[in-house]
Design an enzyme around this catalytic site. Structure first.
Site, PDB file in Angstrom:
ATOM      1  N   LYS A  70       0.842  -1.206   0.000  1.00 38.79           N
ATOM      2  CA  LYS A  70       0.000   0.000   0.000  1.00 38.79           C
ATOM      3  C   LYS A  70       0.874   1.252   0.000  1.00 38.79           C
ATOM      4  O   LYS A  70       0.653   2.187  -0.774  1.00 38.79           O
ATOM      5  CB  LYS A  70      -0.911  -0.020   1.235  1.00 38.79           C
ATOM      6  CG  LYS A  70      -1.949   1.065   1.213  1.00 38.79           C
ATOM      7  CD  LYS A  70      -2.838   1.004   2.443  1.00 38.79           C
ATOM      8  CE  LYS A  70      -3.816  -0.148   2.350  1.00 38.79           C
ATOM      9  NZ  LYS A  70      -4.549  -0.359   3.600  1.00 38.79           N
ATOM     10  N   ARG A 111      -3.112   2.905   8.805  1.00 37.99           N
ATOM     11  CA  ARG A 111      -3.485   1.712   8.022  1.00 37.99           C
ATOM     12  C   ARG A 111      -2.329   0.752   7.896  1.00 37.99           C
ATOM     13  O   ARG A 111      -1.194   1.155   7.650  1.00 37.99           O
ATOM     14  CB  ARG A 111      -3.893   2.128   6.604  1.00 37.99           C
ATOM     15  CG  ARG A 111      -5.125   2.982   6.557  1.00 37.99           C
ATOM     16  CD  ARG A 111      -5.266   3.658   5.206  1.00 37.99           C
ATOM     17  NE  ARG A 111      -6.416   4.539   5.199  1.00 37.99           N
ATOM     18  CZ  ARG A 111      -7.639   4.162   4.840  1.00 37.99           C
ATOM     19  NH1 ARG A 111      -7.859   2.936   4.430  1.00 37.99           N
ATOM     20  NH2 ARG A 111      -8.634   5.008   4.883  1.00 37.99           N
ATOM     21  N   GLY A 117      -8.154  -7.480   4.564  1.00 36.19           N
ATOM     22  CA  GLY A 117      -8.966  -7.516   5.779  1.00 36.19           C
ATOM     23  C   GLY A 117      -8.327  -8.235   6.955  1.00 36.19           C
ATOM     24  O   GLY A 117      -8.955  -8.392   7.988  1.00 36.19           O
ATOM     25  N   MET A 147      -5.511  -7.402   8.694  1.00 37.88           N
ATOM     26  CA  MET A 147      -4.869  -6.598   9.734  1.00 37.88           C
ATOM     27  C   MET A 147      -5.713  -5.365  10.044  1.00 37.88           C
ATOM     28  O   MET A 147      -6.760  -5.146   9.463  1.00 37.88           O
ATOM     29  CB  MET A 147      -3.457  -6.231   9.292  1.00 37.88           C
ATOM     30  CG  MET A 147      -2.536  -7.441   9.289  1.00 37.88           C
ATOM     31  SD  MET A 147      -0.859  -7.003   8.883  1.00 37.88           S
ATOM     32  CE  MET A 147      -1.014  -6.467   7.207  1.00 37.88           C
ATOM     33  N   ARG A 151      -3.364  -1.096  -6.361  1.00 35.21           N
ATOM     34  CA  ARG A 151      -2.419  -2.216  -6.430  1.00 35.21           C
ATOM     35  C   ARG A 151      -2.766  -3.026  -7.665  1.00 35.21           C
ATOM     36  O   ARG A 151      -3.874  -2.895  -8.220  1.00 35.21           O
ATOM     37  CB  ARG A 151      -2.500  -3.082  -5.183  1.00 35.21           C
ATOM     38  CG  ARG A 151      -3.827  -3.745  -5.045  1.00 35.21           C
ATOM     39  CD  ARG A 151      -4.010  -4.470  -3.750  1.00 35.21           C
ATOM     40  NE  ARG A 151      -5.430  -4.747  -3.631  1.00 35.21           N
ATOM     41  CZ  ARG A 151      -6.050  -5.012  -2.511  1.00 35.21           C
ATOM     42  NH1 ARG A 151      -5.401  -5.017  -1.379  1.00 35.21           N
ATOM     43  NH2 ARG A 151      -7.342  -5.273  -2.504  1.00 35.21           N
ATOM     44  N   HIS A 170     -15.606  -8.560   1.137  1.00 37.65           N
ATOM     45  CA  HIS A 170     -14.578  -9.417   1.732  1.00 37.65           C
ATOM     46  C   HIS A 170     -14.651 -10.834   1.162  1.00 37.65           C
ATOM     47  O   HIS A 170     -13.651 -11.410   0.750  1.00 37.65           O
ATOM     48  CB  HIS A 170     -14.774  -9.453   3.261  1.00 37.65           C
ATOM     49  CG  HIS A 170     -13.858 -10.402   3.958  1.00 37.65           C
ATOM     50  ND1 HIS A 170     -14.223 -11.701   4.244  1.00 37.65           N
ATOM     51  CD2 HIS A 170     -12.582 -10.270   4.370  1.00 37.65           C
ATOM     52  CE1 HIS A 170     -13.210 -12.305   4.836  1.00 37.65           C
ATOM     53  NE2 HIS A 170     -12.200 -11.464   4.930  1.00 37.65           N
ATOM     54  N   SER A 218      17.648 -40.297 -12.420  1.00 35.27           N
ATOM     55  CA  SER A 218      16.330 -39.707 -12.241  1.00 35.27           C
ATOM     56  C   SER A 218      16.138 -39.542 -10.742  1.00 35.27           C
ATOM     57  O   SER A 218      16.226 -40.516  -9.988  1.00 35.27           O
ATOM     58  CB  SER A 218      15.259 -40.625 -12.828  1.00 35.27           C
ATOM     59  OG  SER A 218      13.993 -40.055 -12.582  1.00 35.27           O
ATOM     60  N   CYS A 232      11.541 -37.632 -11.107  1.00 38.97           N
ATOM     61  CA  CYS A 232      10.259 -38.303 -11.290  1.00 38.97           C
ATOM     62  C   CYS A 232       9.463 -38.398  -9.995  1.00 38.97           C
ATOM     63  O   CYS A 232       8.419 -39.011  -9.944  1.00 38.97           O
ATOM     64  CB  CYS A 232      10.449 -39.681 -11.914  1.00 38.97           C
ATOM     65  SG  CYS A 232      11.409 -40.787 -10.871  1.00 38.97           S
ATOM     66  N   TYR A 287      14.877 -32.828 -17.707  1.00 38.99           N
ATOM     67  CA  TYR A 287      13.414 -32.957 -17.766  1.00 38.99           C
ATOM     68  C   TYR A 287      12.811 -33.108 -16.374  1.00 38.99           C
ATOM     69  O   TYR A 287      13.515 -33.450 -15.413  1.00 38.99           O
ATOM     70  CB  TYR A 287      13.004 -34.143 -18.651  1.00 38.99           C
ATOM     71  CG  TYR A 287      13.345 -35.502 -18.081  1.00 38.99           C
ATOM     72  CD1 TYR A 287      12.474 -36.150 -17.200  1.00 38.99           C
ATOM     73  CD2 TYR A 287      14.529 -36.155 -18.423  1.00 38.99           C
ATOM     74  CE1 TYR A 287      12.785 -37.387 -16.674  1.00 38.99           C
ATOM     75  CE2 TYR A 287      14.837 -37.399 -17.905  1.00 38.99           C
ATOM     76  CZ  TYR A 287      13.965 -38.008 -17.022  1.00 38.99           C
ATOM     77  OH  TYR A 287      14.264 -39.224 -16.484  1.00 38.99           O
TER      78      TYR A 287
HETATM   79  C1  PEP Z   1      10.388 -41.430  -5.591  1.00 38.41           C
HETATM   80  O1  PEP Z   1      10.780 -42.016  -4.603  1.00 38.41           O
HETATM   81  O2  PEP Z   1      10.457 -40.199  -5.754  1.00 38.41           O
HETATM   82  C2  PEP Z   1       9.754 -42.186  -6.677  1.00 38.41           C
HETATM   83  C3  PEP Z   1       9.384 -41.590  -7.785  1.00 38.41           C
HETATM   84  O3  PEP Z   1       9.524 -43.501  -6.449  1.00 38.41           O
HETATM   85  P1  PEP Z   1       8.255 -44.039  -5.621  1.00 38.41           P
HETATM   86  O4  PEP Z   1       7.372 -42.865  -5.351  1.00 38.41           O
HETATM   87  O5  PEP Z   1       7.623 -45.066  -6.456  1.00 38.41           O
HETATM   88  O6  PEP Z   1       8.939 -44.577  -4.401  1.00 38.41           O
END
Ligand code: PEP
Ligand code: MG
Length: 914
Positions: free
Chosen positions: A22, A91, A100, A102, A335, A451, A798, A866, A886
């Site tokens: 603000k 304020r 709302g 604070m 804002r 609100h 991974s 993963c 990835y």
């Molecule tokens: C993990 O452990 O992040 C994984 C992908 O394997 P899981 O969840 O199957 O143990």
């Protein structure tokens, strides 16, 4: 030395850390030459010092004195003056908006003397006494923490004694008397007189605004919005302007575009002859800006110019609070406005088309969380529905739930697994817990900026406000519409995009955004229909444009975790560029459970091998299907991971079963055949033998591959044979084999040697060339810390961040979230579950080490993640930063990960160039 006070003319919009949102924006508007009432901001740093020391820093007092003097000089009025008093509002204003949550104290500076001056200045004695009683009331509640009902009851008693029903019918004399009563309440409840000295009022008000940073509701809000408790709030001291000086005064809130749909135009509410928070509190129903134009075309015209100026300057939707004091417009706040997910996408592309922002910036203006909201189903407009009432569409979505009337019930019922819709006349900050718990919120009063609307929109909760046909009786726990009475627990359905409220359940249909993701832009646009078809079409086009841009700029590839051909298909349709994790344990469940049971119970190597052989064709067929779906794309197949006893019956259940059968048989009662009894007894012995106290740390993952002969070999052979079959059928399989839960490079060596032999054997037998990379999951701290050695054997890593989080924190992933994480968040140990968002400094550091050392050892090492974090927006940014190739996530989160990977790239680029 720290500077704790900044005049509005000194700051700018980029100083939100120090001046709060603000304060920074008031300073910016002052710089732009817009009509802002003069004032100053006390910094968040002063609040932080106050929070650590418990007292206002002494330098602050001096700086406030000087700022007040400057203010008095510029306005030619002084605090407490009984001719022409300066009054100020105090304020709160933190870095991130906390609507709302604070405190604010208005009319500071009024006392027994200056009230007379105010009466003269305003030429309205009634107004002056009303302002004074409001100050005592607000001050009593916020500074002295006196129960607000005491003041409300005194006001009611006064009205009753005068035989009037509305406040405005009380005379100046009545209000003067009420001031005395209110002072008495303060004296009785706090043990002290209402402070007459304006400076004392000011200091106490500043302290109580600082204190309001740490109320329960403010902490709850911050936890939900992931705002740090350490930031503190700034305090803005602003010279008062009055919207309640008669019909040519008023106060309002407006947006430069519709925050709920994104439609261009002016949106807002105006309340004539009203002060401060009356509009936001939703106490009286408001007028539209068009009505305001009729009422006061000059102020309206000025406001329109200011709105345009602000939107061009901020290059975004602005949300504005203003007051008109006797025909003069004052800007009280602006804002960058909160908006719904649909509005975010539409506004971002509108601004690109208006050449106000670039496509990169448009990408920064939307989030993965907003995209996932757009993927929720909507009500089926073709279904038969019983319309109960229509209010204002405040926050979109389709919610079906049981009616509840208060925040506590909402939380209790939600905790018991029920979907609830919180129905109230209006909400206030104390309803936050219930609003979080509810799937939808309905109010019978208030406008789009009430609100309820603001908070629900911020949280992405479906909300309908101002449904005036509803007569809500929270005491009787009923809501009445005409002659229909609905009791607590009955089901209603609300549409936050149209404002409609239906009785009973209403079926839902997939969202147009999902249709676009599944079938492409043309089909989605062809299917758009209904009253808001144009808006929906614009939305779908906006999502397409921004997502396409994200795909063009992102560096991270997005893979999916998919175990079946069906999931693989969906993932691919939704833009997955491969499978990052195909968990194979699901392939041994259902009817196949008996086969794995046979592997476990085999009495000799021949039986064992026969049991494995029976599994081979089934596994191969699974992989053929998946590789076919993912033709041409990397498909990472993980060897079996869970402890084998997970495929056997539960120890307790089986023990009871065998014991009961044994006892029956001793009495000559035989409910089962002798073979069945014998089989259960053998099974029980196996379950007992394999029982582990800590299965997650036991015989699982790569350890199974080493200890159970032939198990991994079966899977590796199935992968190889499936790939060979696909090649023979003209396909382009890109299978990869992933070894779970390795901690030592020797484990990898053992499996890799075995795998290579099998791959060579299958390639020779099938007469095809097989390129099947073999990699490791990094799921244990030791694997991350010895990444250089692991990379010598693994062709890819991974990160299994689920297990890596479990083993780094020593948190059992199956237990802790439900058991004590809420306590841990309440006590500030964690701000969000590390299983949801990557813990950058702990687990993240291990990932970073493994990335750096793994790549140093093998420069072409492919790196991915993963664990669940692969689809979490904040974590995606981290994985981009550390340089993974990835992220892999569940199919439903693929579009979100695509968008966030794009955002990570453009955000990285814009922060590099800063
Ligand atoms: C993990 O452990 O992040 C994984 C992908 O394997 P899981 O969840 O199957 O143990
Ligand atoms: Mg794991």
């Amino acid at each position: 030395m720290a500077k704790y006070v900044y005049d509005f003319s000194e700051g700018n919009k980029d100083q939100k850390d120090l001046l709060g949102g603000k304060g920074a924006n008031l300073a910016e508007m002052t710089r732009l030459g817009l009509p802002v009432p003069p004032g100053f901001t006390i910094t968040t740093e002063a609040c932080r010092t106050y929070m650590t020391t418990g007292v206002l820093p002494p330098e602050l007092r001096v700086e406030v004195t000087m700022a007040i003097r400057r203010l008095e000089d510029s306005l030619g009025r002084s605090l407490g003056d009984f001719h022409d008093p300066l009054l100020v509002s105090v304020r709160s204003g933190a870095k991130f908006s906390m609507p709302g949550m604070m405190e604010t104290v208005l009319n500071v500076g009024l006392n027994d003397a200056s009230v007379v001056g105010l009466a003269k200045f305003s030429d309205d004695e009634r107004f002056a006494w009303d302002s004074y009683r409001r100050l005592i009331q607000m001050f009593g509640k916020t500074v002295f923490e006196i129960n607000g009902d005491l003041f409300a009851h005194a006001l009611d008693a006064m009205k009753a004694s005068r035989g009037v029903t509305v406040d405005t019918d009380l005379t100046a004399g009545d209000l003067q008397e009420l001031v005395e009563t209110f002072k008495g309440i303060v004296r009785e409840q706090s043990g002290r007189e209402f402070p007459q000295h304006p400076r004392e009022q000011l200091d106490l008000a500043i302290t109580s605004v600082f204190d309001s940073w740490n109320t329960d509701r403010a902490r709850l809000y911050r936890r939900r919005e992931r705002i740090s408790d350490d930031l503190g709030t700034a305090v803005n001291v602003v010279s008062m302007v009055f919207g309640n000086l008669g019909p040519d005064s008023g106060t309002g809130v407006c947006f430069t575009r519709d925050p709920s749909t994104g439609k261009p135009g002016d949106y807002g509410d105006y309340l004539p002859n009203a002060q401060g928070e009356d509009v936001v509190a939703g106490i009286r129903n408001t007028l539209s800006l068009a009505d305001f134009e009729q009422l006061d075309p000059v102020s309206h015209g000025e406001l329109r110019l200011a709105m345009r100026r602000l939107e061009t300057h901020y290059r975004d939707l602005c949300d504005i609070e203003f007051t008109v004091e006797r025909g003069k417009l004052w800007m009280l706040q602006t804002r960058v406005g909160k908006r719904t997910a649909a509005a975010a996408f539409r506004i971002a592309t509108q601004l690109v088309d208006e050449h106000l922002i670039t496509l990169d910036e448009a990408l920064e203006r939307v989030t993965g969380a907003q995209l996932s909201k757009l993927m929720f189903p909507q009500f089926d407009s073709d279904a038969v529905r019983t319309l109960l009432a229509t209010g204002m569409a405040a926050s979109p979505g389709a919610a079906v739930g049981q009616v509840v009337f208060d925040s506590v019930t909402a939380q209790e019922w939600a905790a018991a697994g029920k979907d609830v819709i919180l129905v109230r006349r209006e909400t206030n900050p104390d309803d936050l817990g219930g609003m979080i718990a509810a799937v939808g919120v309905v109010t019978s009063r208030g406008g789009k900026t009430s609100h309820a609307a603001v908070v629900a929109r911020g949280m992405g909760t479906t909300c309908v406000v101002g449904a005036e046909q509803l007569d809500v009786d929270a005491t009787a726990r009923t809501v009445t519409v005409g002659d229909r009475v609905i009791s607590e627990g009955e089901t209603i359905a609300i549409d936050g995009s149209t404002g409609e409220i239906f009785l009973g359940d209403v079926p839902v249909v997939p969202s147009p955004v999902v249709q676009y993701l599944e079938e492409g832009l043309e089909v989605a646009l062809a299917n758009v229909h209904g009253a808001d078809a144009e808006e929906t079409a614009e939305l779908v086009k906006a999502v397409d444009r921004i997502l396409t841009h994200a795909d063009a700029v992102r560096r991270l590839r997005v893979h999916a975790n998919a175990d079946t051909a069906e999931d693989a298909h969906r993932a691919r349709v939704w833009g997955a560029q491969g499978i990052g994790l195909c968990r194979t344990e699901h392939m041994f469940l259902g009817e196949r459970r008996v086969l794995i049971e046979r592997v476990i119970l085999a009495r000799d190597p021949v039986e064992h091998q026969a049991a494995l052989d029976a599994l081979l064709p089934l596994q191969r067929a699974d992989f053929v299907d998946i590789l076919e779906q993912m033709d041409g794309l990397p498909t990472t197949i993980r060897l079996i991971d869970p402890p084998l006893h997970e495929f056997l019956p539960d120890l307790t259940d089986l023990s009871v079963k065998v014991a009961l059968a044994g006892e029956r048989r001793s009495r000559g009662v035989e409910e089962e055949t002798a073979e069945e009894f014998e089989r259960d007894t053998v099974l029980l012995a196996a379950v007992q033998r394999m029982h582990e106290a800590n299965p997650m740390l036991g015989l699982r993952g790569v350890r199974l591959g080493i200890v159970v002969p032939g198990l991994f070999a079966l899977q590796i052979r199935a992968v190889a044979e499936a790939a060979a079959q696909r090649i023979r059928d003209g396909g382009h399989p890109h299978a990869e084999i992933m070894i779970p839960l390795a901690a030592s490079v020797m484990e990898l060596h053992l499996i890799r040697d075995e795998a290579e032999a099998i791959l060579a054997e299958v390639a020779a037998a099938e007469g095809v060339e097989l390129h099947i990379p073999i990699g490791a999951m990094i799921e244990l701290p030791r694997a991350a810390l010895t990444a250089d050695r692991m990379a010598g054997v693994a062709e890819f890593f991974s990160f299994g961040t689920n297990d890596l989080t479990q083993t780094t924190w020593g948190f059992s992933r199956d237990d802790v979230e439900g058991a004590f994480f809420s306590e841990y968040t309440d006590r500030g140990v964690i701000s969000v579950s590390p299983f949801e968002t990557i813990d950058r400094s702990g687990v993240g550091r291990l990932v970073r080490i493994a990335v750096e050392e793994g790549r140093a050892a093998r420069p072409d090492l492919t790196l991915g993640v993963c664990g669940e974090h692969g689809g979490d927006p904040e974590s995606v940014h981290f994985f981009h930063e550390v340089g993974l190739d990835y992220v892999s996530c569940s199919p439903f989160r693929v579009p979100v990960a695509r968008l966030e990977a794009g955002r990570a790239t453009v955000e990285g680029a814009s922060s590099d160039s800063r």
